[in-house]
Write a protein that holds these residues in place. Sequence first.
Motif, PDB file in Angstrom:
ATOM      1  N   LEU A 124       0.946  -1.245  -0.023  1.00 33.77           N
ATOM      2  CA  LEU A 124      -0.161  -0.024   0.123  1.00 33.77           C
ATOM      3  C   LEU A 124       0.748   1.363  -0.016  1.00 33.77           C
ATOM      4  O   LEU A 124       0.512   2.137  -0.615  1.00 33.77           O
ATOM      5  N   SER A 125       1.818   1.196   0.529  1.00 32.58           N
ATOM      6  CA  SER A 125       2.873   2.515   0.592  1.00 32.58           C
ATOM      7  C   SER A 125       3.253   2.588  -0.798  1.00 32.58           C
ATOM      8  O   SER A 125       3.651   3.893  -0.920  1.00 32.58           O
ATOM      9  N   GLY A 126       3.893   1.773  -1.415  1.00 34.10           N
ATOM     10  CA  GLY A 126       4.240   1.976  -2.776  1.00 34.10           C
ATOM     11  C   GLY A 126       2.985   2.408  -3.571  1.00 34.10           C
ATOM     12  O   GLY A 126       3.342   3.144  -4.524  1.00 34.10           O
ATOM     13  N   VAL A 127       1.751   1.852  -3.527  1.00 36.38           N
ATOM     14  CA  VAL A 127       0.639   2.067  -4.280  1.00 36.38           C
ATOM     15  C   VAL A 127       0.539   3.791  -4.016  1.00 36.38           C
ATOM     16  O   VAL A 127       0.191   4.440  -5.133  1.00 36.38           O
ATOM     17  N   ILE A 128       0.529   4.342  -3.048  1.00 36.60           N
ATOM     18  CA  ILE A 128       0.051   5.506  -2.618  1.00 36.60           C
ATOM     19  C   ILE A 128       1.456   6.733  -2.435  1.00 36.60           C
ATOM     20  O   ILE A 128       1.222   7.730  -2.044  1.00 36.60           O
ATOM     21  N   ASN A 129       2.361   6.025  -2.949  1.00 36.75           N
ATOM     22  CA  ASN A 129       3.779   6.737  -3.052  1.00 36.75           C
ATOM     23  C   ASN A 129       4.262   7.289  -1.848  1.00 36.75           C
ATOM     24  O   ASN A 129       4.579   8.468  -1.934  1.00 36.75           O
ATOM     25  N   VAL A 130       4.358   6.420  -0.714  1.00 38.43           N
ATOM     26  CA  VAL A 130       4.966   7.127   0.312  1.00 38.43           C
ATOM     27  C   VAL A 130       6.678   7.269   0.036  1.00 38.43           C
ATOM     28  O   VAL A 130       7.222   6.488  -0.607  1.00 38.43           O
TER      29      VAL A 130
END
Length: 196
Positions: free
Chosen positions: A128-134
């Motif tokens: 999820l962190s990668g998907v929302i570009n953290v």
Amino acid sequence: MLRRLYDWTMSLAARKSAEAWLAVIAFVESSVFLVPADVLFLPMALAKPERSYRYALIATIASVLGGIAGWALGHYAYEAVARPVLEFYGKLDAFEEMKAYVTYEWILLLLVTSGLAHLPPIKIVTILSGVINVNLGLFIISAIVARGARFLLLAWLLRRYGEPIRDFIEKRLGQLVGIGATAVIVLYVGYRSFAH
């Protein structure tokens, strides 16, 4: 299937290559694997308590690297790789629901709670962190703090109390840390509501 995976992971603790397996399991747990590295870490640290901090360091480094891999899967290969993995574990609907409402601040909080207490499972949060570009640097720091704290706490408990603490760790520590993580989330939500 989960029981077989668990038993297989436990069997790795007795091997000469146990440290390498610990690194592998900790790595894949943070990106695609269902069984937590604790399953292998606990018997290894009990068998050789003098090496428990070394095992904690191995598990932390491998887990953070696995988290980076999970972040990359979410960021660069969500449709091709991450989505089928989540679907395989039956976590896709929960993931999609979380993705719809999660904010940047929430994801940082979830990184800490999942790193400490598997709440939610770490692979979900890394993807999820990668998907929302953290921000990758912030992601790595959060992962080091959360995963390092978990494995070092386990190492300290096992060195100090040995075999008698194992049952507590396996049955109760996750619950206690989970309650603590839930309390942190509730306090954060309360603070955000009060601040607005």
